[in-house]
Design a protein around this motif. Structure first.
Motif, short mmCIF file in Angstrom:
data_model
loop_
_atom_site.label_atom_id
_atom_site.label_comp_id
_atom_site.label_asym_id
_atom_site.label_seq_id
_atom_site.Cartn_x
_atom_site.Cartn_y
_atom_site.Cartn_z
N ALA A 158 32.77 17.57 -7.59
CA ALA A 158 34.07 17.99 -8.12
C ALA A 158 33.92 19.14 -9.09
CB ALA A 158 34.77 16.80 -8.80
N ASN A 159 32.84 19.13 -9.87
CA ASN A 159 32.57 20.21 -10.81
C ASN A 159 32.36 21.53 -10.10
OD1 ASN A 159 30.17 21.77 -12.42
ND2 ASN A 159 31.66 20.85 -13.83
N ARG A 160 31.90 21.47 -8.84
CA ARG A 160 31.69 22.67 -8.03
C ARG A 160 32.93 23.06 -7.25
NH1 ARG A 160 27.73 21.44 -11.35
NH2 ARG A 160 25.88 22.71 -11.02
N GLY A 161 34.03 22.35 -7.48
CA GLY A 161 35.30 22.74 -6.87
C GLY A 161 35.71 21.98 -5.64
N TYR A 162 34.94 20.95 -5.27
CA TYR A 162 35.26 20.19 -4.07
C TYR A 162 36.10 18.95 -4.41
CZ TYR A 162 31.42 22.84 -1.95
OH TYR A 162 30.60 23.84 -1.51
N ALA A 163 37.06 18.65 -3.55
CA ALA A 163 37.66 17.32 -3.55
C ALA A 163 36.68 16.38 -2.85
CB ALA A 163 38.99 17.33 -2.81
N VAL A 164 36.67 15.12 -3.27
CA VAL A 164 35.74 14.14 -2.68
C VAL A 164 36.54 12.92 -2.24
CG1 VAL A 164 33.68 12.73 -3.04
CG2 VAL A 164 33.90 14.93 -4.23
N LEU A 165 36.39 12.57 -0.96
CA LEU A 165 37.08 11.42 -0.39
C LEU A 165 36.07 10.32 -0.09
CD1 LEU A 165 39.62 10.06 0.88
CD2 LEU A 165 38.92 11.13 3.05
N ARG A 166 36.33 9.13 -0.65
CA ARG A 166 35.52 7.94 -0.36
C ARG A 166 36.44 6.87 0.22
NH1 ARG A 166 33.00 6.34 -5.75
NH2 ARG A 166 34.99 7.13 -6.53
N VAL A 167 36.06 6.35 1.37
CA VAL A 167 36.91 5.44 2.13
C VAL A 167 36.24 4.08 2.26
CG1 VAL A 167 37.90 4.99 4.41
CG2 VAL A 167 37.98 7.30 3.45
N ASN A 168 36.96 3.02 1.94
CA ASN A 168 36.48 1.67 2.21
C ASN A 168 37.00 1.24 3.58
OD1 ASN A 168 34.92 1.22 -0.12
ND2 ASN A 168 36.75 0.77 -1.31
N PHE A 169 36.34 1.76 4.60
CA PHE A 169 36.72 1.50 5.99
C PHE A 169 36.55 0.01 6.31
CE2 PHE A 169 32.57 3.54 5.38
CZ PHE A 169 31.71 2.48 5.68
N ARG A 170 37.15 -0.42 7.43
CA ARG A 170 37.04 -1.83 7.84
C ARG A 170 35.56 -2.24 7.93
NH1 ARG A 170 40.45 -1.71 12.93
NH2 ARG A 170 41.27 0.10 11.83
N GLY A 171 35.29 -3.45 7.50
CA GLY A 171 33.90 -3.89 7.41
C GLY A 171 33.31 -3.71 6.03
N SER A 172 34.03 -3.00 5.15
CA SER A 172 33.58 -2.88 3.76
C SER A 172 33.74 -4.23 3.05
CB SER A 172 34.39 -1.82 3.02
OG SER A 172 34.22 -0.54 3.61
N ALA A 173 32.93 -4.45 2.04
CA ALA A 173 32.98 -5.69 1.28
C ALA A 173 34.13 -5.66 0.28
CB ALA A 173 31.66 -5.92 0.56
N GLY A 174 34.57 -6.85 -0.10
CA GLY A 174 35.51 -6.97 -1.21
C GLY A 174 36.96 -7.15 -0.87
N TYR A 175 37.33 -7.07 0.43
CA TYR A 175 38.74 -7.13 0.81
C TYR A 175 39.07 -8.33 1.68
CZ TYR A 175 38.97 -2.37 -0.96
OH TYR A 175 38.92 -1.25 -1.78
N GLY A 176 38.22 -9.35 1.65
CA GLY A 176 38.52 -10.56 2.40
C GLY A 176 37.79 -10.64 3.73
N LYS A 177 37.75 -11.87 4.27
CA LYS A 177 36.99 -12.15 5.49
C LYS A 177 37.56 -11.42 6.70
CE LYS A 177 35.28 -16.05 8.23
NZ LYS A 177 35.30 -17.52 8.41
N THR A 178 38.89 -11.37 6.81
CA THR A 178 39.51 -10.73 7.98
C THR A 178 39.17 -9.25 8.02
OG1 THR A 178 41.32 -12.31 7.97
CG2 THR A 178 41.69 -10.26 9.15
#
Length: 246
Positions: A158-178
């Motif tokens: 970000a300091n170099r001028g970029y936007a940064v996108l981080r995605v918790n796609f399906r299969g990521s931990a923390g959002y329930g078993k389903t």
């Protein structure tokens, strides 16, 4: 929307007194009224940070809190439990100046099959949120998750001028078993579509320049970077696979 994270036990009685969880940012649910009151008091005193109980003394007369944020790796405070008096101890990294760091905001969007996807978008400081170059940064695991908080690598970009996108796609931990099981056998398939749909969401919001997008990840994120280049080459100018699962 969130799994239980850490179980918090009393240092004195060893009873379960609270649980942590995270939706958009770290939270704690206290089962003991005294700890709820203590949390409210600390939050009232430290308004611009997420204030996390690290530990207590064995007699529970003193508590150690870490006050952190998306722009600050944190400062430790010692709290007198009876009086709620705070004493600043030391910062984690005193050379980091929060006012110079880029803010991270929680986002959510709907994937092509209707599943709600959570994520984080960091925008460079002092620039309009439009037509920005973007680095897509899928996390490793894949059964891990990105969190709201200070990330030195994200801040560097970000300091170099970029936007940064981080995605918790399906299969990521923390959002329930389903949500977790929705990612089973979906490496490079629906998990990749979730990342692609997140990129397209930023384009639809006119935040990023569609001709200046890169994808970069570590471990499973490196695998996702390669899949992004192979499946949607028109979307990315370049990609980086760091210690990728190949």
């Amino acid at each position: 929307e969130a799994d239980v994270g850490r179980l918090v036990f009393s240092s004195r009685t060893h009873a379960l007194v609270g649980v942590t969880y995270e939706t958009d940012r770290p939270e704690v649910m206290w089962f003991r009224r005294g700890l709820r009151d203590l949390q409210v008091s600390v939050d009232r005193a430290l308004t611009n940070t997420c204030n996390l109980l690290v530990n207590t003394s064995r007699d529970e007369t003193k508590a150690l809190f870490l006050a952190m944020s998306d722009r600050d790796p944190g400062t430790y405070y010692l709290v007198d439990v009876s009086s709620h008096h705070l004493r600043k101890l030391f910062p984690v990294a005193e050379w980091i100046h929060p006012q110079e760091m880029a803010p991270t905001k929680y986002i959510e969007y709907i994937a092509r099959d209707g599943l709600k996807i959570h994520g984080y978008l960091t925008l460079p400081l002092g620039r309009p949120a439009q037509n920005l170059p973007l680095v897509v940064n899928p996390h490793g695991g894949p059964v891990l998750r990105d969190n709201w908080g200070f990330d030195p690598e994200v801040q560097f970009l970000a300091n170099r001028g970029y936007a940064v996108l981080r995605v918790n796609f399906r299969g990521s931990a923390g959002y329930g078993k389903t949500f977790l099981e929705a990612g089973f056998k979906q490496w490079g398939l629906k998990q990749q579509e979730d990342i692609t749909d997140g990129v397209k969401w930023t384009i639809s919001q006119r935040i990023v320049d569609p001709k200046r997008i890169a994808i970069y990840g570590v471990s499973y994120g490196g695998f996702a970077a390669l899949c992004g280049l192979e499946q949607t080459p028109e979307l990315y100018r370049c990609g980086i696979c760091y210690a990728g699962v190949t």
